[in-house]
Structures are given as C-alpha cells and as structure tokens.
Design a protein around this motif. Structure first.
Motif, short mmCIF file in Angstrom:
data_model
loop_
_atom_site.label_atom_id
_atom_site.label_comp_id
_atom_site.label_asym_id
_atom_site.label_seq_id
_atom_site.Cartn_x
_atom_site.Cartn_y
_atom_site.Cartn_z
N PHE A 38 0.44 -1.47 0.24
CA PHE A 38 0.01 -0.09 -0.11
C PHE A 38 0.69 1.32 0.35
N ALA A 39 2.19 1.02 0.53
CA ALA A 39 3.21 2.36 0.91
C ALA A 39 3.49 2.50 -0.71
N ASN A 40 4.21 1.62 -1.33
CA ASN A 40 4.05 1.94 -3.10
C ASN A 40 3.30 2.11 -3.43
N MET A 41 2.09 1.59 -3.37
CA MET A 41 0.74 1.71 -3.97
C MET A 41 0.23 3.56 -4.13
N ALA A 42 0.62 4.49 -3.26
CA ALA A 42 0.69 5.40 -2.31
C ALA A 42 1.63 6.54 -3.04
N ASP A 43 2.90 6.29 -2.93
CA ASP A 43 4.04 6.55 -3.36
C ASP A 43 4.62 6.70 -4.74
N LEU A 44 4.65 6.17 -5.66
CA LEU A 44 4.89 5.60 -6.92
C LEU A 44 4.32 6.81 -7.52
N SER A 45 3.84 6.75 -7.07
CA SER A 45 3.07 7.88 -8.88
C SER A 45 3.52 9.15 -8.95
N MET A 46 3.60 9.79 -7.35
CA MET A 46 4.39 10.94 -7.46
C MET A 46 5.82 10.95 -7.87
N ALA A 47 6.69 9.96 -7.99
CA ALA A 47 7.66 9.37 -8.53
C ALA A 47 8.37 9.70 -10.22
N VAL A 48 6.78 8.83 -10.63
CA VAL A 48 6.69 8.90 -12.21
C VAL A 48 6.30 9.82 -12.53
N CYS A 339 29.25 3.34 -4.49
CA CYS A 339 29.64 4.78 -5.28
C CYS A 339 29.32 4.23 -6.78
N CYS A 340 30.07 3.44 -7.05
CA CYS A 340 29.22 3.30 -8.31
C CYS A 340 28.18 2.18 -9.51
N SER A 341 27.84 2.20 -7.92
CA SER A 341 26.15 1.99 -7.83
C SER A 341 25.06 3.01 -8.28
N ILE A 342 25.58 4.11 -7.98
CA ILE A 342 25.00 5.22 -8.42
C ILE A 342 24.61 6.48 -9.53
N ILE A 343 25.76 5.99 -10.13
CA ILE A 343 25.62 6.69 -11.83
C ILE A 343 24.13 6.08 -12.26
N MET A 344 23.57 4.26 -11.56
CA MET A 344 22.91 3.95 -12.46
C MET A 344 21.40 4.70 -11.76
N THR A 345 21.77 5.08 -11.23
CA THR A 345 20.61 5.81 -10.29
C THR A 345 20.29 7.01 -10.85
N LEU A 346 20.26 7.30 -11.19
CA LEU A 346 21.33 8.86 -12.09
C LEU A 346 20.34 8.30 -13.41
N CYS A 347 20.53 6.77 -14.08
CA CYS A 347 19.72 6.69 -15.89
C CYS A 347 18.35 6.57 -15.29
N LEU A 348 18.39 6.07 -14.08
CA LEU A 348 16.89 5.41 -13.57
C LEU A 348 15.69 6.91 -13.05
N ALA A 349 16.40 7.91 -12.58
CA ALA A 349 16.06 9.33 -12.60
C ALA A 349 14.87 9.92 -14.18
N GLN A 350 15.88 9.36 -14.94
CA GLN A 350 15.57 9.96 -16.42
C GLN A 350 14.56 9.42 -17.15
N LEU A 351 14.43 8.30 -16.31
CA LEU A 351 13.40 7.66 -17.20
C LEU A 351 11.93 8.38 -15.94
N GLN A 352 12.30 8.16 -15.09
CA GLN A 352 11.18 9.31 -14.40
C GLN A 352 10.81 9.90 -14.33
N THR A 353 11.46 10.94 -15.30
CA THR A 353 11.30 12.54 -16.42
C THR A 353 11.32 12.75 -17.23
N PHE A 354 12.66 12.75 -17.92
CA PHE A 354 12.02 13.43 -19.22
C PHE A 354 11.74 11.93 -19.87
N CYS A 355 12.04 10.67 -19.67
CA CYS A 355 10.82 10.53 -20.24
C CYS A 355 9.44 10.00 -20.55
#
Length: 593
Positions: A38-48, A339-355
C-alpha cells in the motif's frame, strides 16, 4: 531462543517476552508485506508522474520540474539513514514505521487539498505555448506544496528504512525453518513492491491525468491509510525488536577516531597482540568475532593496547576490539561498490522525468477509446519483474548453481555487473528513440507543435524498449546490491544494510539535478534553446545527446566497477565463540568463492 520458547531480545506489543508459538513467522509477516504494498501504491505515482504535475499544474519549466522530482526522490532515500538510526537507538522499528506512515498520510492529504482548491495553486496555463504567460507557483502556495511534498518524502523514506528490518525481526536466523521463511520474505517484498507499483503507475496515474490530481492524490492518501490499518492489525502477532540505545554506526565511527588518535603508535608484529574481548568473558558468548585481516592496516591502530590490558573497562573512543576494526574495514572496502551503483540511479531518474515528458508529446492511443498515460510506461518493467523474479529464483538460479556451486547461482557482484551493463544499453536505446521522435517532428513540420493539442504521429510505445531493458537491469543490480549489502555488512548493521542502497539512490537523484544544471550551463552558448535541456520544447532540445552522455558515463562507471569488483574479497564468516581457537588465529572463509 530462550526457555519455554521465549525469544531473546524481542517482545510483544505489551512489552512481554515474545514466544515462538504466538508471535512472528509468516502470520506476522503478511500484514508487513501488505503495508509495503500500500505504501508503494501511495507514493510511486509521484515519482513517475510528478514531473507532469510540476510542469503542467505548478507551471515550472521542464528542467526545473524534473529537478524537483529528483530532489524529492533523493531526499526520501537519504532520510532512510536518519530514520533507521532513530529506529535502532530510540524509537524501535515498529514505532518508526507507524510514525512515518502517519506523516506520509498527512503529506498526501495536503497534496490532495492543494490540488482540489484553485486558490492554493497558480492559474492553469499551458507553459509549452510560446505565446502563453504562465505564473510559476510561488509564495505561500509554494511553501504549502513543498511542505506537503517533503512530508511525503520523510514518510516514504522512513517506511523503506524500517519496514524490511521489522519484517526480518519476525524470524530467527538460527532456526533453519524460519531462516528459509526469511529468505521467502525478501523475495515477497520485491513482489509486493511490484504489485503496489503496478497499481500506482496505471490506475492512480490514469486518474491523475484524466479525473483530476485531487482525486489521484486522494486515492494515494486512502492507500496509505489502508497501509496503516493493515500494519496495526498485525500488532498482536509481531515480535518487536528491543531498542538497545546504542548505535552500531557509532562503533564504526569509534574505530576511525581511535585510529586517528593512535596514528603515531607502532603496530605490533604479532596481530594477536591487538585488543580483543577475552573468550572467557561472559559477554563473549553473545558477541561477534571476526578474524584479523592484513588489509587497511592503518585502522588496526585503533586496537593497539597501551599498555596491553585484560580489562574490559576501556574507552571505546581510544581502544577498539579487533572485530570492531574488521567491521569498519568491511564498510570501507564496500565503498567503491557503493559509489559505482550511483550512476545507475542517475539513469533511472531520467526514466521518471524526461522519458515521461517525451511521452506527453507522442501518440498515446491504444484504441479509439483508451489512451495510455506516459507516466504509466514503468508498468512494462514492473510486469516483467513480477513474471521474471519467480522464474529467475525458481528455475534460472538452480540451473546456474549446477555449474558454479554457489547458492545464489552467480556472485552478488557478478549480478550487479550485468545490471550496470544493461543500464548503459538502456540509455543508448533511449538516445536512438529520441532521434527517431525528433525526426518525426521535423519531417511533419511539428518542431513547435503544442503537445497537448497536437501530439506527434509516433506511438508512445516506442519508449517501452528503454523501459524494458532497464527493468531487467533493475532486477539484476538493485536486488543484487540488496543481497550484497545485507550479506557483507556487520551483524549489528544488518538493519541499516538496505539504507546503503537507498543512500546510493539518493545521491544518484541529487546528482541528476546537478548534472542537468551543468549540462545546460556548458551548452548554453552553443545551442539556440539556451542549453541541451533548457526551455519547454523537447522537439528543439537535445535530449538525445544527454542520453548518449549518460550511456558513456555508464560504460566508464562499469569499467571502474569491474576494477574494484574483481579485487573485492567477501567478508569472512562470523566466528563461533564455542570454538577453542583464538579469534585472530582462525581461518577466514569466503562465502562466495
């Protein structure tokens, strides 16, 4: 396990000692799983879909709208560390979940209130029309918006921080049956997150786009209310971890402080001369012991005894146990992987915004009477994960295990590496798709078309390719990182292990904001639009070049990751103090080799 089935260190909701037959197990885990869904149902829509809200309702330009959502997501993830530390030292995990869930409920309610009353937001305006004069949200309305938004961020971060560890508290690792159930719990956590996310990015996003943001936020608020109710319903069955009032993070900090204080001291030639709790000590039966390693010797100075003492009455800021030092070493050696896992989130951020913003310019019709909201495109990797995770866990892993002999099929770091490569591929595909989208706009003389009035004659499902590839990358990298951090972190830091992943994601989201600003600043003079990502017209921007930049950064990041991953040594197993050998003399065991 204590006498008569009593469970040491855990109590029921009335403060009485928890018992194995009445508390914990899958019966207690089910409401915890329901709360997470229910928590993920409530807040994921804001992220995407939040970028669309900030751009279309609050009248922010595209880059600022994208940055607001990445800042929100980053803050939510970074707050997991604060809540986890408070949960372990003061509040307790159940109370932390309940308090932060109520905070998120309140924040979502405020968002619904603002979306409903026109006086609390700027006048509606199509800011992608070059002739329109739009007023961005400001003053008291902006304060109202950001207070509500960051209350949601705090609540969401708190649930992510404390709920998985509270779920694990319902099982005992030393019980073979319950240990297997705990493994099932983590698999189901991913499953319920996907189910809740699927509902959020389809039903709630569709309602936001077609029935109104106030109704959409209202439904999110109701989902969070259901999560709180389900959490409380399970209260009589929970095993509640007893707060001990000391932070494991403090013990790690003590090592660095003690090593700095003792930096001028000479290390003994014999590592057994370093300080460690005596096995004859009564407290040693409950303590964790790790063997001494030769890596990062400068931290060993934290365990130098001056003079050698048998007393357990020591100042932990001046003298630390060998096990305490080894735990600090483990965290430091994990830092490059983190530190090497940070760049992947950088890519994820674009799927939730610019895409998502790309999707608003494209044809979204599935049938004559049904349109797919662009923000619902993440349903593609979510559905794929719902199908693939059981197949991967039930079929692929046992098959690979026959060849590698590893319980996990491939090592944690190999799994992460596969995901990092796929994330680079996903950004390259995104660049190709963006070139095609712009070519369609150019060939139809629609470079200045207003998306809401005249979408481009190219279907939004072209974006599904990048989402699909990133979905596979997500399964490999993020699940692999959760397993890696959980397996490698010291025993006392297990509750904080998932926060390492959330923190890496937080930094990635904040880095996305910084990168967008840097790119716009660096390309301002060489583009007519004032930067690759500036303005409100994607058709005249250079988003494809930005995707190529991300793909290149991802490849470089993978090469750096490969360097450190090939040299990483998995932590040794915890020593059983019932053995007769001294801790510093026992052989290390590599669980992944």
């Amino acid at each position: 396990m204590g006498k008569h089935g009593l469970i040491e260190g855990k109590v029921d909701w009335k403060g009485r000692a928890a018992t194995k037959d009445k508390h914990g197990g899958m019966r207690a885990a089910l409401p915890i799983l329901g709360t997470f869904m229910f928590a993920n149902m409530a807040d994921l829509s804001m992220a995407v879909n939040g970028t669309t809200y900030f751009n279309g309702v609050m009248n922010l330009n595209i880059a600022d709208a994208a940055n607001q959502i990445t800042n929100y997501s980053g803050t939510s993830y970074i707050l997991t560390i604060l809540v986890a530390a408070l949960a372990d030292t003061y509040l307790g995990r159940f109370k932390a979940i309940l308090i932060t869930a109520c905070i998120e409920f309140f924040g979502l309610g405020l968002l619904a209130l603002q979306a409903h009353y026109a006086k609390l937001r700027p006048p509606l305006c199509n800011n992608r029309d070059p002739n329109a004069h739009c007023v961005e949200v400001h003053g008291g309305d902006a304060a109202f918006l950001f207070v509500a938004l960051y209350l949601v961020a705090l609540g969401s971060g708190g649930i992510k921080a404390a709920l998985p560890s509270h779920g694990a508290d319902q099982f005992e690792e030393d019980d073979p049956k319950e240990a297997k159930q705990m493994s099932t719990l983590f698999n189901w956590l991913l499953l319920v997150v996907c189910i809740g996310g699927a509902i959020s990015v389809t039903l709630i996003v569709w309602i936001q786009d077609h029935k109104g943001w106030d109704i959409g936020f209202g439904l999110s608020t109701f989902a969070m209310f259901l999560g709180i109710v389900v959490l409380v319903v399970g209260l009589p069955h929970y095993r509640i971890h007893v707060v001990k009032g000391s932070s494991a993070i403090t013990e790690v900090i003590q090592v660095y402080v003690a090593a700095f204080r003792n930096r001028k001291l000479q290390l003994p030639d014999d590592p057994s001369m370093l300080y460690e709790m005596s096995l004859d000590n009564e407290a040693a039966t409950k303590a964790e012991f790790l063997p001494h390693t030769s890596d990062l010797k400068f931290l060993d100075k934290a365990a130098i005894q001056t003079p050698p003492t048998e007393s357990e009455e020591t100042n932990p800021w001046e003298l630390c146990r060998v096990t305490q030092v080894e735990n600090a070493k483990i965290l430091l050696k994990m830092l490059p992987i983190f530190c090497c896992s940070i760049i992947m989130t950088l890519c994820l951020a674009q799927l939730q915004t610019f895409c998502v913003l790309q999707g608003t310019t494209m044809d979204t019709n599935i049938t004559k009477h049904f349109q797919v909201p662009p923000a619902s495109l993440p349903i593609i990797p979510i559905i794929f994960l719902i199908i693939l995770v059981p197949i991967y866990d039930g079929l692929i892993v046992p098959f690979i295990r026959r060849f590698t002999g590893l319980p996990t099929g491939i090592t944690y770091l190999q799994r992460v590496g596969v995901g990092l490569v796929l994330s680079a591929v996903s950004m390259a595909v995104a660049a190709f798709v963006e070139v095609k989208r712009k070519n369609v706009a150019r060939s139809h003389n629609m470079l200045d078309a207003i998306p809401l009035l005249q979408p481009l004659p190219i279907h939004v499902l072209w974006l599904s390719f990048q989402y699909f590839i990133f979905g596979i990358a997500d399964m490999f990298t993020y699940v692999g990182l959760l397993e890696f951090f959980y397996s490698q972190t010291p025993k006392k830091l297990k509750a904080l292990s998932s926060c390492f992943l959330w923190t890496a994601m937080a930094i990635g989201y904040f880095l996305s904001t910084i990168l967008v600003n840097i790119v716009n600043g660096a390309t301002k003079r060489i583009t007519k639009s004032g930067g690759w990502l500036a303005g409100n017209n994607l058709n005249r921007n250079h988003l494809n070049l930005f995707y190529w930049l991300l793909s290149t950064l991802s490849i470089i990041n993978f090469l750096i990751y490969l360097f450190f991953a090939m040299r990483y040594k998995y932590r040794p197993q915890t020593i059983d103090v019932s053995d007769e050998a001294k801790p510093n003399e026992l052989e290390k065991v590599d669980p992944q080799n």
